[in-house]
Design a protein around this motif. Structure first.
Motif, PDB file in Angstrom:
ATOM      1  N   ILE A  80      42.285  14.342  61.069  1.00 59.91           N
ATOM      2  CA  ILE A  80      41.187  14.552  61.206  1.00 59.91           C
ATOM      3  C   ILE A  80      40.617  13.371  62.246  1.00 59.91           C
ATOM      4  CG2 ILE A  80      38.680  14.538  60.266  1.00 59.91           C
ATOM      5  CD1 ILE A  80      40.171  15.549  57.516  1.00 59.91           C
ATOM      6  N   ALA A  81      39.835  13.855  63.207  1.00 59.74           N
ATOM      7  CA  ALA A  81      39.314  12.785  64.157  1.00 59.74           C
ATOM      8  C   ALA A  81      37.979  12.284  63.816  1.00 59.74           C
ATOM      9  CB  ALA A  81      39.022  13.286  65.642  1.00 59.74           C
ATOM     10  N   PRO A  82      37.556  10.965  64.114  1.00 57.39           N
ATOM     11  CA  PRO A  82      36.013  10.509  63.841  1.00 57.39           C
ATOM     12  C   PRO A  82      35.014  11.408  63.973  1.00 57.39           C
ATOM     13  CG  PRO A  82      37.578   8.802  65.059  1.00 57.39           C
ATOM     14  CD  PRO A  82      38.284  10.119  65.136  1.00 57.39           C
ATOM     15  N   GLY A  83      34.394  11.559  63.124  1.00 58.70           N
ATOM     16  CA  GLY A  83      33.142  12.602  63.243  1.00 58.70           C
ATOM     17  C   GLY A  83      33.469  13.972  62.777  1.00 58.70           C
ATOM     18  N   GLU A  84      34.641  14.247  62.607  1.00 54.93           N
ATOM     19  CA  GLU A  84      35.073  15.727  62.635  1.00 54.93           C
ATOM     20  C   GLU A  84      34.617  16.443  61.225  1.00 54.93           C
ATOM     21  OE1 GLU A  84      38.650  18.567  64.153  1.00 54.93           O
ATOM     22  OE2 GLU A  84      39.196  16.703  63.474  1.00 54.93           O
ATOM     23  N   PHE A  85      34.336  17.541  61.109  1.00 53.32           N
ATOM     24  CA  PHE A  85      34.049  18.236  59.800  1.00 53.32           C
ATOM     25  C   PHE A  85      35.077  19.274  59.608  1.00 53.32           C
ATOM     26  CE2 PHE A  85      30.712  18.705  56.686  1.00 53.32           C
ATOM     27  CZ  PHE A  85      31.328  19.877  55.914  1.00 53.32           C
ATOM     28  N   VAL A  86      35.839  19.057  58.759  1.00 54.04           N
ATOM     29  CA  VAL A  86      37.164  19.796  58.620  1.00 54.04           C
ATOM     30  C   VAL A  86      37.018  20.574  57.219  1.00 54.04           C
ATOM     31  CG1 VAL A  86      39.828  20.054  58.408  1.00 54.04           C
ATOM     32  CG2 VAL A  86      38.643  18.837  60.143  1.00 54.04           C
ATOM     33  N   SER A  87      37.393  21.957  56.949  1.00 55.04           N
ATOM     34  CA  SER A  87      37.320  22.778  55.766  1.00 55.04           C
ATOM     35  C   SER A  87      38.696  23.103  55.546  1.00 55.04           C
ATOM     36  CB  SER A  87      36.405  23.917  55.731  1.00 55.04           C
ATOM     37  OG  SER A  87      35.018  23.218  55.798  1.00 55.04           O
ATOM     38  N   LYS A 147      26.764  15.686  58.750  1.00 51.01           N
ATOM     39  CA  LYS A 147      27.599  15.809  60.001  1.00 51.01           C
ATOM     40  C   LYS A 147      26.927  15.386  61.453  1.00 51.01           C
ATOM     41  CE  LYS A 147      29.510  19.737  62.804  1.00 51.01           C
ATOM     42  NZ  LYS A 147      29.874  21.320  62.661  1.00 51.01           N
ATOM     43  N   ALA A 148      25.545  15.583  61.381  1.00 49.42           N
ATOM     44  CA  ALA A 148      24.685  15.252  62.660  1.00 49.42           C
ATOM     45  C   ALA A 148      24.753  13.658  62.696  1.00 49.42           C
ATOM     46  CB  ALA A 148      23.433  15.786  62.479  1.00 49.42           C
ATOM     47  N   GLN A 149      24.978  12.949  61.694  1.00 50.36           N
ATOM     48  CA  GLN A 149      24.901  11.509  61.650  1.00 50.36           C
ATOM     49  C   GLN A 149      26.193  11.037  61.783  1.00 50.36           C
ATOM     50  OE1 GLN A 149      23.704  10.507  57.517  1.00 50.36           O
ATOM     51  NE2 GLN A 149      21.549  11.384  58.086  1.00 50.36           N
ATOM     52  N   GLY A 150      27.487  11.773  62.062  1.00 52.11           N
ATOM     53  CA  GLY A 150      28.495  11.407  62.573  1.00 52.11           C
ATOM     54  C   GLY A 150      29.433  11.167  61.176  1.00 52.11           C
ATOM     55  N   GLN A 151      29.191  11.653  60.024  1.00 48.96           N
ATOM     56  CA  GLN A 151      30.249  11.316  58.880  1.00 48.96           C
ATOM     57  C   GLN A 151      31.414  12.251  58.994  1.00 48.96           C
ATOM     58  OE1 GLN A 151      29.845   9.377  55.916  1.00 48.96           O
ATOM     59  NE2 GLN A 151      32.011  10.052  55.948  1.00 48.96           N
ATOM     60  N   THR A 152      32.517  11.715  58.826  1.00 47.66           N
ATOM     61  CA  THR A 152      33.899  12.462  58.996  1.00 47.66           C
ATOM     62  C   THR A 152      34.038  13.198  57.686  1.00 47.66           C
ATOM     63  OG1 THR A 152      34.688  11.115  60.364  1.00 47.66           O
ATOM     64  CG2 THR A 152      36.385  12.233  59.259  1.00 47.66           C
ATOM     65  N   VAL A 153      33.923  14.447  57.454  1.00 48.69           N
ATOM     66  CA  VAL A 153      34.166  15.169  56.245  1.00 48.69           C
ATOM     67  C   VAL A 153      35.374  15.854  56.096  1.00 48.69           C
ATOM     68  CG1 VAL A 153      32.813  16.878  54.743  1.00 48.69           C
ATOM     69  CG2 VAL A 153      31.743  15.134  55.887  1.00 48.69           C
ATOM     70  N   GLU A 210      20.465  24.324  50.072  1.00 44.90           N
ATOM     71  CA  GLU A 210      19.911  22.992  50.083  1.00 44.90           C
ATOM     72  C   GLU A 210      21.032  22.093  50.429  1.00 44.90           C
ATOM     73  OE1 GLU A 210      17.901  20.058  47.058  1.00 44.90           O
ATOM     74  OE2 GLU A 210      16.978  22.076  47.189  1.00 44.90           O
ATOM     75  N   ILE A 211      22.198  22.206  49.622  1.00 45.81           N
ATOM     76  CA  ILE A 211      23.324  21.390  50.089  1.00 45.81           C
ATOM     77  C   ILE A 211      23.968  21.716  51.281  1.00 45.81           C
ATOM     78  CG2 ILE A 211      25.751  21.296  49.426  1.00 45.81           C
ATOM     79  CD1 ILE A 211      24.202  19.686  47.436  1.00 45.81           C
ATOM     80  N   GLY A 212      23.859  22.856  51.834  1.00 46.24           N
ATOM     81  CA  GLY A 212      24.459  22.991  53.249  1.00 46.24           C
ATOM     82  C   GLY A 212      23.430  22.367  53.956  1.00 46.24           C
ATOM     83  N   ARG A 213      22.165  22.135  54.014  1.00 41.10           N
ATOM     84  CA  ARG A 213      21.327  21.517  55.012  1.00 41.10           C
ATOM     85  C   ARG A 213      21.574  20.040  54.680  1.00 41.10           C
ATOM     86  NH1 ARG A 213      17.418  25.206  52.833  1.00 41.10           N
ATOM     87  NH2 ARG A 213      16.651  23.626  51.475  1.00 41.10           N
ATOM     88  N   GLN A 214      21.754  19.447  53.696  1.00 40.88           N
ATOM     89  CA  GLN A 214      22.237  18.035  53.441  1.00 40.88           C
ATOM     90  C   GLN A 214      23.534  17.579  54.007  1.00 40.88           C
ATOM     91  OE1 GLN A 214      21.430  18.266  49.506  1.00 40.88           O
ATOM     92  NE2 GLN A 214      19.212  17.583  49.577  1.00 40.88           N
ATOM     93  N   VAL A 270      31.375  27.303  54.838  1.00 43.71           N
ATOM     94  CA  VAL A 270      32.367  26.837  55.716  1.00 43.71           C
ATOM     95  C   VAL A 270      32.257  27.112  57.252  1.00 43.71           C
ATOM     96  CG1 VAL A 270      34.732  27.289  56.328  1.00 43.71           C
ATOM     97  CG2 VAL A 270      34.148  27.200  53.995  1.00 43.71           C
ATOM     98  N   HIS A 271      31.782  28.301  57.518  1.00 45.49           N
ATOM     99  CA  HIS A 271      31.569  28.946  58.662  1.00 45.49           C
ATOM    100  C   HIS A 271      30.308  28.013  59.496  1.00 45.49           C
ATOM    101  CE1 HIS A 271      29.644  31.443  62.007  1.00 45.49           C
ATOM    102  NE2 HIS A 271      30.969  32.058  61.851  1.00 45.49           N
ATOM    103  N   ASP A 272      29.242  27.707  58.815  1.00 35.49           N
ATOM    104  CA  ASP A 272      27.974  26.877  59.299  1.00 35.49           C
ATOM    105  C   ASP A 272      28.628  25.709  59.797  1.00 35.49           C
ATOM    106  OD1 ASP A 272      26.930  29.730  59.326  1.00 35.49           O
ATOM    107  OD2 ASP A 272      25.619  28.907  57.714  1.00 35.49           O
ATOM    108  N   LEU A 273      29.319  24.993  58.962  1.00 39.94           N
ATOM    109  CA  LEU A 273      29.266  23.412  58.945  1.00 39.94           C
ATOM    110  C   LEU A 273      30.747  23.096  59.696  1.00 39.94           C
ATOM    111  CD1 LEU A 273      28.471  22.460  55.300  1.00 39.94           C
ATOM    112  CD2 LEU A 273      27.196  21.944  57.258  1.00 39.94           C
ATOM    113  N   SER A 274      31.955  23.811  59.630  1.00 38.71           N
ATOM    114  CA  SER A 274      33.011  23.095  60.307  1.00 38.71           C
ATOM    115  C   SER A 274      33.388  23.068  61.459  1.00 38.71           C
ATOM    116  CB  SER A 274      34.230  24.322  59.354  1.00 38.71           C
ATOM    117  OG  SER A 274      34.093  24.210  57.982  1.00 38.71           O
ATOM    118  N   ASP A 275      34.079  22.177  61.903  1.00 41.42           N
ATOM    119  CA  ASP A 275      34.452  22.146  63.395  1.00 41.42           C
ATOM    120  C   ASP A 275      35.871  22.820  63.444  1.00 41.42           C
ATOM    121  OD1 ASP A 275      32.550  20.423  64.561  1.00 41.42           O
ATOM    122  OD2 ASP A 275      33.158  18.897  63.267  1.00 41.42           O
TER     123      ASP A 275
END
Length: 289
Positions: free
Chosen positions: A31-38, A225-231, A216-220, A241-246
């Motif tokens: 997982i790269a820095p700032g990447e959102f992986v599911s 993700k927009a702040q660069g948190q690696t998840v 609501e959890i999805g928006r948070q 999964v569809h809306d958030l994942s890189d």
């Protein structure tokens, strides 16, 4: 593609069996820095076991977990936390008799320095009592550095409670056993975020939530993700999964059978077969081993 900084997480050859069942079988990814992986997969595919191995809750039979290129000690949750990994659990875990604020404060423990002056001894069995005595001494007679650290910690707790706005901030001093199920899950996420982790592991954070709570959890999570948190997210609610994942990894029988963008993965015949085959047999995507 080359990167100037190492991946936040690198998993190589991860294996874990329970008796005769191989729950995780040679899993490898990064997982790269700032990447959102599911991670997705049918029931029993090894999703939660993989997260438990990465976070040190379980010790692998083989393989390695590296954070920023440095291997962390297997089967040691405190080593994973010290390396910057924080997590939530599939079955929410909060301290019911503690307040919301106190629960979030627990998440700050890996970051404390002045309040834990001999923390390096905590992992040495014959010397850990010295570390405990030092912590007790600072608690009874705080040094200026410890007082400053406590003020900074209080500000970080307030920032995490504010992230959830009216859901948690007005309830900061309520015992968590009095909260709704959704607010207990939010408290757990706030606790994981308090340490400002390099990698956030979320194991089905929306499990048991209704449609409004899930949105609501999805928006948070989108804000994180927009702040660069690696998840690294384990989830069976495919809209999230569809809306958030890189990128999405698909596990089946302990192996990665597909990976790519959400659109690529959901159109993959192997993924369709893994899900539909189990659905026809009466299975479902949900709890994991």
């Amino acid at each position: 593609m080359s990167r100037s900084t190492p991946d936040v997480l690198t998993v190589t050859g991860l294996r874990r069996s329970f008796g005769g069942v191989r729950a995780v079988d040679g899993v490898e990814f990064s997982i790269a820095p700032g990447e959102f992986v599911s991670i997705i997969g049918p029931n029993g595919s090894g999703k939660s076991t993989t997260v438990n191995l990465i976070s040190g809750v379980l010790k692998p039979d083989a393989g390695a977990v590296l954070v920023h290129g440095t291997r962390i000690r297997p089967g040691r949750p405190e080593a994973a936390a010290a390396a910057g990994i924080a997590r939530t659990f599939q079955n929410g875990r909060v301290f019911g008799n503690m307040t919301v604020r106190e629960n979030v404060d627990v998440g700050l423990q890996p970051t404390l320095r002045a309040a834990r002056p001999l923390r390096v001894l905590a992992n040495v069995p014959v010397l850990k009592w010295i570390s405990l005595l030092a912590e007790l001494g600072v608690a009874l007679a705080p040094t200026p550095a410890a007082r400053a650290e406590r003020r900074a910690s209080a500000a970080r707790i307030d920032a995490q409670l504010a992230r959830f706005e009216e859901r948690l901030a007005p309830r900061a001093d309520h015992a968590t056993y009095t909260l709704s199920y959704a607010n207990r899950r939010r408290t757990e996420i706030a606790r994981a975020l308090a340490a400002e982790p390099g990698l956030l592991l979320l194991d089905e954070p929306a499990a048991g939530m209704n449609q409004t709570e899930t949105a609501e959890i999805g928006r948070q999570l989108a804000a994180l993700k927009a702040q660069g948190q690696t998840v690294l997210l384990v989830e069976h609610k495919m809209d999230l999964v569809h809306d958030l994942s890189d990128r999405v990894l698909v596990l089946d029988e302990g192996r990665i059978i597909a990976q790519g963008t959400p659109a690529e993965v959901l159109a993959d015949p192997r993924v369709i077969e893994a899900y539909l085959g189990r659905s026809r047999a009466g299975g479902k995507v949900g709890a994991d081993v």
